[in-house]
Design an enzyme around this catalytic site. Sequence first.
Site, PDB file in Angstrom:
ATOM      1  N   GLY A   1       0.853  -1.338   0.160  1.00 46.15           N
ATOM      2  CA  GLY A   1      -0.052  -0.043   0.162  1.00 46.15           C
ATOM      3  C   GLY A   1       0.983   1.296  -0.058  1.00 46.15           C
TER       4      GLY A   1
ATOM      5  N   TYR B   1      22.920  -4.149   4.178  1.00 47.66           N
ATOM      6  CA  TYR B   1      23.692  -4.399   5.512  1.00 47.66           C
ATOM      7  C   TYR B   1      23.109  -5.843   5.771  1.00 47.66           C
ATOM      8  CZ  TYR B   1      19.491  -2.432   7.637  1.00 47.66           C
ATOM      9  OH  TYR B   1      17.973  -2.250   8.116  1.00 47.66           O
TER      10      TYR B   1
END
Length: 280
Positions: free
Chosen positions: A18, A148
């Site tokens: 959304g 990461y």
Amino acid sequence: MFKENTLSGQTILVTGGGTGLGRAMAERFAGLGAKVAIFGRRSAPLEDTVEAIRKAGGTAAQTSADIRDPEQVEGALSRLEEELGELTGLVNNAAGNFLAPSEDLSYNAFNSVVQIVLYGTFNTTQAVGRRWIERGTPGHVLSILTTYSWTGSAFVMPSACAKAGVLAMTRSLAVEWGCYGIRLNGIAPGPFPTEGAFSRLMPKGFLEQAKKASPLGRFGEPPELADLATFLFSPMAAYMTGEVVTLDGGEWLKNGQEFGKFTDVPRDQMKAQMAAMKPK
Ligand code: COA
């Protein structure tokens, strides 16, 4: 570059579709012929996205579900498949993250990020995968990781743990489920300026510095990520599985390189300094 029917015949679920990158992917997929299913916790952005897709001539459906709850995920999948037909693809996009010193994290803070990112991805991937295996149909799972995932990162430790887990899940299942024709890949984005991410991850006053962290000197644009995702769902990527594509303008390489920071100094100045160091 993509033909209008690049994704036709596909029905792709985008979790957290959304808002932000999820919405960018949902809209792009629908514009290229896929039927798009989205779920998330909040109804308003889901309804808004579905309306935008339908207005643009696409096919989409939404339902509310908290990805942390396997029963809610199952219920959402059944409702969405009833409306759109059987899913052929999944994007694990829904995430939770915030900047915080790890020594100050409560149990609940750590748990809530790991539940969303790692357990939520497991809940959805397993539920969709089971359906494909039972039906004997192939499928593609794309997980949105982060640069990461490999290195870990200070101040987002719960997210780093969870994303490393999703990376391991992607590679484990790419091998385990290859025999069912199920492929799993990932995208590892650097910073993309979405409201959800930047409101939690970009402290005031760090914007310019963050842009310079990338050799290209800018953030990614959500449509750029949506285009890569489209390629990975297209028939052109049918032989790719267990792979993760980094999309960060070279940011993690620059910051890992011994002399990468020298590119922040004006080039003329750097050239003069290097010339001065050259033996005569
Ligand atoms: N620093 C430290 N702790 C934090 C925090 C922050 N910035 N934000 C939330 N927490 C802690 C809360 O205090 C709570 O712990 P407590 O019960 O011990 O006080 C715990 O995290 C859960 O917070 P709550 O808001 O109740 O959880 P939630 O399930 O409603 O929300 C989050 C989950 C915290 C991940 C929220 O940021 C979220 O909904 N994120 C979704 C979107 C998102 O993160 N997008 C960016 C993706 S890159």
